[in-house]
Design a protein around this motif. Sequence first.
Motif, short mmCIF file in Angstrom:
data_model
loop_
_atom_site.label_atom_id
_atom_site.label_comp_id
_atom_site.label_asym_id
_atom_site.label_seq_id
_atom_site.Cartn_x
_atom_site.Cartn_y
_atom_site.Cartn_z
N LEU A 29 0.79 -1.23 0.00
CA LEU A 29 0.00 0.00 0.00
C LEU A 29 0.82 1.29 0.00
CD1 LEU A 29 -2.94 -1.08 2.27
CD2 LEU A 29 -3.07 -0.41 -0.11
N ASN A 30 1.92 1.33 0.74
CA ASN A 30 2.69 2.58 0.83
C ASN A 30 3.76 2.60 -0.27
OD1 ASN A 30 1.21 3.32 3.04
ND2 ASN A 30 2.76 2.77 4.54
N TYR A 82 9.08 -0.76 -7.77
CA TYR A 82 8.69 0.43 -8.51
C TYR A 82 7.74 1.25 -7.63
CZ TYR A 82 10.53 -2.06 -12.55
OH TYR A 82 11.35 -2.74 -13.42
N TYR A 83 7.83 2.55 -7.71
CA TYR A 83 6.97 3.39 -6.89
C TYR A 83 6.79 4.74 -7.58
CZ TYR A 83 11.08 6.05 -5.33
OH TYR A 83 12.20 6.85 -5.28
N SER A 86 13.07 -8.55 9.28
CA SER A 86 12.21 -7.52 8.68
C SER A 86 12.94 -6.19 8.73
CB SER A 86 10.87 -7.42 9.41
OG SER A 86 11.06 -6.98 10.74
N ALA A 87 12.51 -5.27 7.89
CA ALA A 87 13.14 -3.95 7.83
C ALA A 87 12.11 -2.95 7.34
CB ALA A 87 14.36 -3.97 6.91
N TYR A 88 12.31 -1.68 7.70
CA TYR A 88 11.48 -0.60 7.18
C TYR A 88 12.28 0.18 6.15
CZ TYR A 88 8.23 -1.36 11.06
OH TYR A 88 7.32 -1.90 11.93
N LEU A 89 11.68 0.36 4.98
CA LEU A 89 12.31 1.13 3.91
C LEU A 89 11.49 2.39 3.66
CD1 LEU A 89 14.26 1.55 1.51
CD2 LEU A 89 12.67 0.19 0.13
N TYR A 90 12.12 3.56 3.81
CA TYR A 90 11.47 4.83 3.52
C TYR A 90 11.82 5.22 2.09
CZ TYR A 90 10.43 5.04 8.46
OH TYR A 90 9.93 4.75 9.70
N LEU A 91 10.80 5.25 1.25
CA LEU A 91 11.04 5.52 -0.16
C LEU A 91 11.59 6.93 -0.33
CD1 LEU A 91 7.86 3.92 -1.70
CD2 LEU A 91 10.13 2.94 -1.50
N ILE A 118 -21.27 23.98 1.60
CA ILE A 118 -21.09 22.61 1.16
C ILE A 118 -19.60 22.27 1.12
CG2 ILE A 118 -21.53 20.94 -0.66
CD1 ILE A 118 -24.03 22.05 0.68
N PRO A 119 -19.17 21.27 1.88
CA PRO A 119 -17.77 20.88 1.83
C PRO A 119 -17.50 19.87 0.71
CG PRO A 119 -18.87 19.67 3.55
CD PRO A 119 -19.91 20.53 2.90
N ALA A 120 -16.32 19.92 0.15
CA ALA A 120 -15.92 18.96 -0.88
C ALA A 120 -14.44 18.64 -0.71
CB ALA A 120 -16.17 19.53 -2.27
N ILE A 121 -14.05 17.43 -1.02
CA ILE A 121 -12.65 17.04 -0.90
C ILE A 121 -11.83 17.66 -2.03
CG2 ILE A 121 -11.04 15.11 -1.07
CD1 ILE A 121 -12.89 13.42 0.40
N LEU A 122 -10.75 18.32 -1.67
CA LEU A 122 -9.84 18.90 -2.65
C LEU A 122 -8.54 18.12 -2.74
CD1 LEU A 122 -10.27 22.69 -1.80
CD2 LEU A 122 -11.53 21.32 -3.47
N GLY A 123 -8.22 17.37 -1.72
CA GLY A 123 -6.99 16.60 -1.72
C GLY A 123 -6.97 15.64 -0.55
N ALA A 124 -6.24 14.55 -0.68
CA ALA A 124 -6.14 13.57 0.40
C ALA A 124 -4.88 12.75 0.23
CB ALA A 124 -7.36 12.64 0.41
N GLU A 125 -4.31 12.32 1.33
CA GLU A 125 -3.12 11.45 1.31
C GLU A 125 -3.12 10.60 2.57
OE1 GLU A 125 0.34 9.85 -0.41
OE2 GLU A 125 -1.17 11.23 -1.23
N MET A 126 -2.82 9.31 2.41
CA MET A 126 -2.84 8.37 3.51
C MET A 126 -1.52 7.64 3.61
SD MET A 126 -5.42 5.16 4.11
CE MET A 126 -4.48 4.03 3.10
N VAL A 127 -1.04 7.41 4.84
CA VAL A 127 0.11 6.55 5.11
C VAL A 127 -0.40 5.39 5.95
CG1 VAL A 127 2.42 6.38 6.08
CG2 VAL A 127 1.67 8.54 5.06
N PHE A 128 -0.37 4.20 5.36
CA PHE A 128 -0.98 3.05 6.03
C PHE A 128 0.00 2.42 7.02
CE2 PHE A 128 -2.52 -1.42 6.18
CZ PHE A 128 -3.73 -1.14 6.78
N SER A 129 -0.55 1.70 8.00
CA SER A 129 0.24 0.99 8.98
C SER A 129 1.24 0.06 8.31
CB SER A 129 -0.69 0.15 9.88
OG SER A 129 0.05 -0.77 10.65
N PRO A 130 2.47 -0.04 8.85
CA PRO A 130 3.46 -0.95 8.27
C PRO A 130 3.23 -2.40 8.64
CG PRO A 130 4.40 0.13 10.17
CD PRO A 130 3.04 0.74 9.97
N ASP A 131 2.02 -2.77 8.96
CA ASP A 131 1.67 -4.14 9.24
C ASP A 131 1.26 -4.77 7.92
OD1 ASP A 131 0.68 -6.55 9.98
OD2 ASP A 131 -0.87 -5.79 11.32
N VAL A 132 2.14 -5.56 7.35
CA VAL A 132 1.91 -6.09 6.01
C VAL A 132 0.70 -7.02 5.97
CG1 VAL A 132 3.37 -8.13 6.22
CG2 VAL A 132 3.12 -7.01 3.99
#
Length: 366
Positions: A24-25, A113-114, A76-81, A350-364
Amino acid sequence: MALLFLGGCPSSNRPYLSISAQELNREPGEVLELTVNPKNFVPDGSETYLWQVEYWDEGSWKSLSGHLFQQDSGQSAYLYLPEVDYEKLWIGVKTTVFVDGELKELSGSKILYYGDKPDVAVEVFESTESFQAPDNWFENWGASKDERTPFYFRYVRGFSPTTLLAFDPFEGRIAAVDVEPNATPSESCVYVHGMEEISKSSYSISELNDSFDDIDIGEKGWRRRIRIAADLSSVEADGLPDKWFVDLYPDASDTGYDPDNESLFLIRGVKTGGTFIVDELLDISNLALLSPKTESFNLKSVITVHFELDENSLGIGPLLDEEHYFGIMLVGHAEVSASPEFSSEVIMEIPAILGAEMVFSPDVNF
């Protein structure tokens, strides 16, 4: 130059190492969990795994340092892109083990690839945790789509679709931050980017896929881009940071953050009963107001806003670990007539989404 780590093929009985990478990330600045999977041998627990990361640049592999954090023995290891979006990354791992009485060096590798992709909000509103199908979709979504990624959240505690405007759920949700709605939803619902509703009774995986793929998220793919990147200098002993940098970019016409008509929200999810439920929804607009910024020549619109999320100063606990994840959503507000049945003087915001970004848990394993 990357070493050639032979990976072995599924039909071979030769022992080797296989690498799993979270799906996901996959955007610059975010964190992937990498895991070693021993193949055709049984480790005895004494192995120490060594990782290596390289990036492809101008026809050759070059070492990438400071972005990978091994966990414990390195299984296991964490990789920050890297925030620079290289064409591809090469990940290698090796260890020395006894196999059939012989000391052998085993290895494995993976090409990754990312790239930046727009996030599409997929939100579940319900009064109980009885609607698991959207979670199954999210868990199995993977990295197969190369044009957009999910901004996925599930609401339970008092969030009710019966309080929402028919075509946009965000008015009700934002109001629920301070006052929980009293109405009880007749049926759990999924909203795709706040514009399309899928009820529990009519829900299907194909319907959610179609809505996710086809929903309009603005001209040229996105109206406002948000990037979240880990502050690598704040990475703790657990391999995870407690500070994150956020960049809020303008739209295609160079219109930037407008504090009079836009709000930024931090949404944090916590694992509950095997799934993730929203437990914090904070207005963080002031962080953007107090941040360094670059202004356009007409001095009316902010081009780029850059600010920091510090877990210690937010006071809500961790933003990201195996039990939590988070995202940021930019909401714009427009005044319109409430209904043709009313006087034109009756105005609704009236609210509307203009942008969004998510960082998911590193629990594969979700």
